[in-house]
Design a protein around this motif. Structure first.
Motif, PDB file in Angstrom:
ATOM      1  N   MET A 134       0.802  -1.223   0.000  1.00 35.43           N
ATOM      2  CA  MET A 134       0.000   0.000   0.000  1.00 35.43           C
ATOM      3  C   MET A 134       0.839   1.281   0.000  1.00 35.43           C
ATOM      4  O   MET A 134       0.302   2.362  -0.189  1.00 35.43           O
ATOM      5  CB  MET A 134      -0.938  -0.017   1.215  1.00 35.43           C
ATOM      6  CG  MET A 134      -1.847  -1.240   1.254  1.00 35.43           C
ATOM      7  SD  MET A 134      -2.878  -1.333   2.739  1.00 35.43           S
ATOM      8  CE  MET A 134      -3.980   0.053   2.474  1.00 35.43           C
ATOM      9  N   ASN A 135       2.148   1.135   0.263  1.00 28.83           N
ATOM     10  CA  ASN A 135       3.083   2.253   0.196  1.00 28.83           C
ATOM     11  C   ASN A 135       2.711   3.395   1.145  1.00 28.83           C
ATOM     12  O   ASN A 135       2.866   4.572   0.824  1.00 28.83           O
ATOM     13  CB  ASN A 135       3.207   2.789  -1.231  1.00 28.83           C
ATOM     14  CG  ASN A 135       4.493   3.593  -1.427  1.00 28.83           C
ATOM     15  OD1 ASN A 135       5.489   3.349  -0.766  1.00 28.83           O
ATOM     16  ND2 ASN A 135       4.455   4.550  -2.331  1.00 28.83           N
ATOM     17  N   PHE A 136       2.214   3.076   2.338  1.00 30.01           N
ATOM     18  CA  PHE A 136       1.967   4.112   3.331  1.00 30.01           C
ATOM     19  C   PHE A 136       3.244   4.352   4.150  1.00 30.01           C
ATOM     20  O   PHE A 136       4.153   3.526   4.200  1.00 30.01           O
ATOM     21  CB  PHE A 136       0.798   3.764   4.259  1.00 30.01           C
ATOM     22  CG  PHE A 136       0.821   2.371   4.840  1.00 30.01           C
ATOM     23  CD1 PHE A 136       1.741   2.002   5.813  1.00 30.01           C
ATOM     24  CD2 PHE A 136      -0.101   1.417   4.421  1.00 30.01           C
ATOM     25  CE1 PHE A 136       1.751   0.730   6.356  1.00 30.01           C
ATOM     26  CE2 PHE A 136      -0.100   0.133   4.949  1.00 30.01           C
ATOM     27  CZ  PHE A 136       0.830  -0.202   5.924  1.00 30.01           C
ATOM     28  N   ALA A 137       3.309   5.508   4.769  1.00 29.80           N
ATOM     29  CA  ALA A 137       4.388   5.818   5.703  1.00 29.80           C
ATOM     30  C   ALA A 137       4.035   5.243   7.074  1.00 29.80           C
ATOM     31  O   ALA A 137       2.861   4.995   7.377  1.00 29.80           O
ATOM     32  CB  ALA A 137       4.591   7.321   5.801  1.00 29.80           C
ATOM     33  N   ILE A 138       5.057   5.025   7.896  1.00 32.47           N
ATOM     34  CA  ILE A 138       4.837   4.519   9.249  1.00 32.47           C
ATOM     35  C   ILE A 138       5.652   5.359  10.228  1.00 32.47           C
ATOM     36  O   ILE A 138       6.846   5.583  10.025  1.00 32.47           O
ATOM     37  CB  ILE A 138       5.262   3.044   9.393  1.00 32.47           C
ATOM     38  CG1 ILE A 138       4.448   2.140   8.471  1.00 32.47           C
ATOM     39  CG2 ILE A 138       5.104   2.583  10.847  1.00 32.47           C
ATOM     40  CD1 ILE A 138       4.924   0.693   8.469  1.00 32.47           C
ATOM     41  N   LEU A 139       5.000   5.830  11.283  1.00 32.75           N
ATOM     42  CA  LEU A 139       5.691   6.408  12.429  1.00 32.75           C
ATOM     43  C   LEU A 139       5.548   5.400  13.560  1.00 32.75           C
ATOM     44  O   LEU A 139       4.452   5.173  14.068  1.00 32.75           O
ATOM     45  CB  LEU A 139       5.095   7.758  12.812  1.00 32.75           C
ATOM     46  CG  LEU A 139       5.796   8.498  13.959  1.00 32.75           C
ATOM     47  CD1 LEU A 139       7.278   8.704  13.669  1.00 32.75           C
ATOM     48  CD2 LEU A 139       5.122   9.844  14.230  1.00 32.75           C
ATOM     49  N   PHE A 140       6.656   4.778  13.924  1.00 30.83           N
ATOM     50  CA  PHE A 140       6.652   3.618  14.817  1.00 30.83           C
ATOM     51  C   PHE A 140       7.291   4.005  16.144  1.00 30.83           C
ATOM     52  O   PHE A 140       8.498   4.221  16.234  1.00 30.83           O
ATOM     53  CB  PHE A 140       7.433   2.474  14.159  1.00 30.83           C
ATOM     54  CG  PHE A 140       7.244   1.132  14.793  1.00 30.83           C
ATOM     55  CD1 PHE A 140       6.345   0.222  14.260  1.00 30.83           C
ATOM     56  CD2 PHE A 140       7.967   0.765  15.920  1.00 30.83           C
ATOM     57  CE1 PHE A 140       6.164  -1.030  14.841  1.00 30.83           C
ATOM     58  CE2 PHE A 140       7.798  -0.482  16.508  1.00 30.83           C
ATOM     59  CZ  PHE A 140       6.889  -1.385  15.967  1.00 30.83           C
ATOM     60  N   VAL A 141       6.462   4.105  17.176  1.00 32.35           N
ATOM     61  CA  VAL A 141       6.933   4.481  18.507  1.00 32.35           C
ATOM     62  C   VAL A 141       7.241   3.225  19.313  1.00 32.35           C
ATOM     63  O   VAL A 141       6.421   2.310  19.390  1.00 32.35           O
ATOM     64  CB  VAL A 141       5.867   5.332  19.224  1.00 32.35           C
ATOM     65  CG1 VAL A 141       6.097   5.339  20.729  1.00 32.35           C
ATOM     66  CG2 VAL A 141       5.879   6.753  18.697  1.00 32.35           C
ATOM     67  N   THR A 142       8.434   3.186  19.902  1.00 29.46           N
ATOM     68  CA  THR A 142       8.799   2.048  20.739  1.00 29.46           C
ATOM     69  C   THR A 142       9.919   2.436  21.693  1.00 29.46           C
ATOM     70  O   THR A 142      10.731   3.316  21.397  1.00 29.46           O
ATOM     71  CB  THR A 142       9.235   0.832  19.888  1.00 29.46           C
ATOM     72  OG1 THR A 142       9.592  -0.250  20.755  1.00 29.46           O
ATOM     73  CG2 THR A 142      10.421   1.168  18.996  1.00 29.46           C
ATOM     74  N   HIS A 143       9.947   1.771  22.848  1.00 31.73           N
ATOM     75  CA  HIS A 143      11.086   1.921  23.761  1.00 31.73           C
ATOM     76  C   HIS A 143      12.173   0.917  23.425  1.00 31.73           C
ATOM     77  O   HIS A 143      13.275   0.986  23.966  1.00 31.73           O
ATOM     78  CB  HIS A 143      10.625   1.695  25.211  1.00 31.73           C
ATOM     79  CG  HIS A 143      10.245   0.270  25.488  1.00 31.73           C
ATOM     80  ND1 HIS A 143       9.011  -0.259  25.140  1.00 31.73           N
ATOM     81  CD2 HIS A 143      10.947  -0.750  26.032  1.00 31.73           C
ATOM     82  CE1 HIS A 143       8.970  -1.527  25.485  1.00 31.73           C
ATOM     83  NE2 HIS A 143      10.133  -1.854  26.021  1.00 31.73           N
ATOM     84  N   ASN A 144      11.854  -0.023  22.526  1.00 30.67           N
ATOM     85  CA  ASN A 144      12.724  -1.154  22.240  1.00 30.67           C
ATOM     86  C   ASN A 144      13.519  -0.894  20.953  1.00 30.67           C
ATOM     87  O   ASN A 144      12.988  -0.991  19.849  1.00 30.67           O
ATOM     88  CB  ASN A 144      11.868  -2.427  22.108  1.00 30.67           C
ATOM     89  CG  ASN A 144      12.704  -3.681  22.057  1.00 30.67           C
ATOM     90  OD1 ASN A 144      13.783  -3.701  21.476  1.00 30.67           O
ATOM     91  ND2 ASN A 144      12.197  -4.746  22.659  1.00 30.67           N
ATOM     92  N   LEU A 145      14.774  -0.572  21.104  1.00 27.45           N
ATOM     93  CA  LEU A 145      15.607  -0.260  19.951  1.00 27.45           C
ATOM     94  C   LEU A 145      15.773  -1.458  19.025  1.00 27.45           C
ATOM     95  O   LEU A 145      15.885  -1.309  17.805  1.00 27.45           O
ATOM     96  CB  LEU A 145      16.975   0.236  20.418  1.00 27.45           C
ATOM     97  CG  LEU A 145      17.901   0.852  19.379  1.00 27.45           C
ATOM     98  CD1 LEU A 145      17.220   2.006  18.646  1.00 27.45           C
ATOM     99  CD2 LEU A 145      19.183   1.334  20.031  1.00 27.45           C
ATOM    100  N   ALA A 146      15.763  -2.656  19.588  1.00 27.42           N
ATOM    101  CA  ALA A 146      15.881  -3.859  18.768  1.00 27.42           C
ATOM    102  C   ALA A 146      14.687  -4.014  17.842  1.00 27.42           C
ATOM    103  O   ALA A 146      14.829  -4.336  16.656  1.00 27.42           O
ATOM    104  CB  ALA A 146      16.018  -5.090  19.667  1.00 27.42           C
ATOM    105  N   VAL A 147      13.497  -3.771  18.359  1.00 30.35           N
ATOM    106  CA  VAL A 147      12.295  -3.838  17.537  1.00 30.35           C
ATOM    107  C   VAL A 147      12.332  -2.758  16.460  1.00 30.35           C
ATOM    108  O   VAL A 147      12.034  -3.014  15.291  1.00 30.35           O
ATOM    109  CB  VAL A 147      11.026  -3.693  18.406  1.00 30.35           C
ATOM    110  CG1 VAL A 147       9.785  -3.513  17.542  1.00 30.35           C
ATOM    111  CG2 VAL A 147      10.852  -4.923  19.294  1.00 30.35           C
ATOM    112  N   ALA A 148      12.712  -1.547  16.842  1.00 25.78           N
ATOM    113  CA  ALA A 148      12.782  -0.445  15.873  1.00 25.78           C
ATOM    114  C   ALA A 148      13.750  -0.771  14.745  1.00 25.78           C
ATOM    115  O   ALA A 148      13.474  -0.516  13.572  1.00 25.78           O
ATOM    116  CB  ALA A 148      13.203   0.838  16.574  1.00 25.78           C
ATOM    117  N   ALA A 149      14.890  -1.354  15.084  1.00 25.79           N
ATOM    118  CA  ALA A 149      15.897  -1.678  14.074  1.00 25.79           C
ATOM    119  C   ALA A 149      15.406  -2.729  13.094  1.00 25.79           C
ATOM    120  O   ALA A 149      15.862  -2.781  11.954  1.00 25.79           O
ATOM    121  CB  ALA A 149      17.175  -2.162  14.752  1.00 25.79           C
TER     122      ALA A 149
END
Length: 273
Positions: A210-225
């Motif tokens: 769908m080519n949407f943007a994502i703003l992904f909030v997390t305290h977990n740097l491993a998940v973010a990476a």
């Protein structure tokens, strides 16, 4: 020599190599925020002159410890800040539809209403179709997200489903809004590690479609990476460092970023290779 995130036992399932290929090419700007400030009723700055830009197809991870201002930033974008807080900004623009996935799927759903009925209602309102057409589209969404066919046949309540299934229902509701940006507030925190990976894989797959943007909030740097093409590190209401995921993790500049990395990052030496 490659750097690699080393996960705790709980996080091993979602291990990703930093050489992951982000194939989506960002184009037009979807979100622009300039000098966002959120102040508590005691006058304390909770979000301090925050600026960010997010383009179509990009996934920006907003990373930091609890209380750093990440979720307040999301709520500001969705105009969901409580009335006790004061907000100021030079610019806050979302070009297109925004949808949000919340942290705890069980609390985000009405416990007394069947999940299919809830999804049908969202489709009917956001896509302006009849109830019958909305139900058909809701059933297709459930199937697309890999949920059991029985959900479309039985009036299942949220309490009868697993946490992972409820999270997929919330993702389906977000997709029903045909989003240009998906705002994710710790969407995997309440899930076990295997379901975390399945959820992240699903979000990535849907983004490619769908080519949407994502703003992904997390305290977990491993998940973010594991999911983000870019990172912004927040500390005490401020963004202290930003950059492409691989570059930021390989060459952190801010002491706070280095502290976050110190718990999960190592450089394998030659003896380990």
């Amino acid at each position: 020599m490659d750097w690699q995130i080393v996960f705790t036992e709980k996080e091993k399932v979602i291990e990703k190599d930093f050489d992951m290929d982000m194939k989506i090419e960002p184009t037009e700007s979807i979100v622009t925020v300039k000098n966002l400030t959120v102040t508590g009723k005691d006058g304390r700055l909770l979000v301090d002159h925050l600026s960010l830009q997010l383009r179509r197809g990009e996934t920006l991870g907003l990373v930091g410890e609890s209380g750093s201002g990440k979720t307040l930033t999301l709520k500001s974008l969705m105009n969901l800040l409580p009335s006790t807080l004061t907000e100021q900004h030079d610019e806050k623009t979302i070009n297109g539809n925004a949808a949000m996935i919340f942290q705890n799927p069980m609390s985000a759903l009405d416990p007394l209403c069947p999940v299919l009925s809830q999804l049908t209602e969202v489709v009917m309102v956001r896509q302006n179709v009849s109830k019958g057409e909305a139900r058909l589209r809701a059933e297709k969404l459930l199937k697309r997200l890999g949920l059991p066919d029985e959900l479309a046949k039985k009036d299942r309540l949220p309490g009868e489903l697993s946490g992972g299934q409820c999270q997929r229902i919330l993702i389906a509701m977000a997709l029903a809004c045909k989003p240009d940006i998906l705002l994710c507030d710790e969407p995997t925190t309440a899930l076990d590690v295997t379901v975390q990976k399945q959820t992240l894989d699903l979000i990535r797959e849907l983004q490619k479609e769908m080519n949407f943007a994502i703003l992904f909030v997390t305290h977990n740097l491993a998940v973010a990476a594991s999911i983000c093409s870019h990172l912004a590190v927040m500390h005490s209401g401020k963004i202290v460092e930003t950059g492409k995921t691989k570059e930021l993790l390989q060459h952190p500049k801010d002491d706070y970023t280095k502290m976050l990395l110190s718990a999960i990052l190592r450089i394998p030496n030659r003896r380990e290779r």
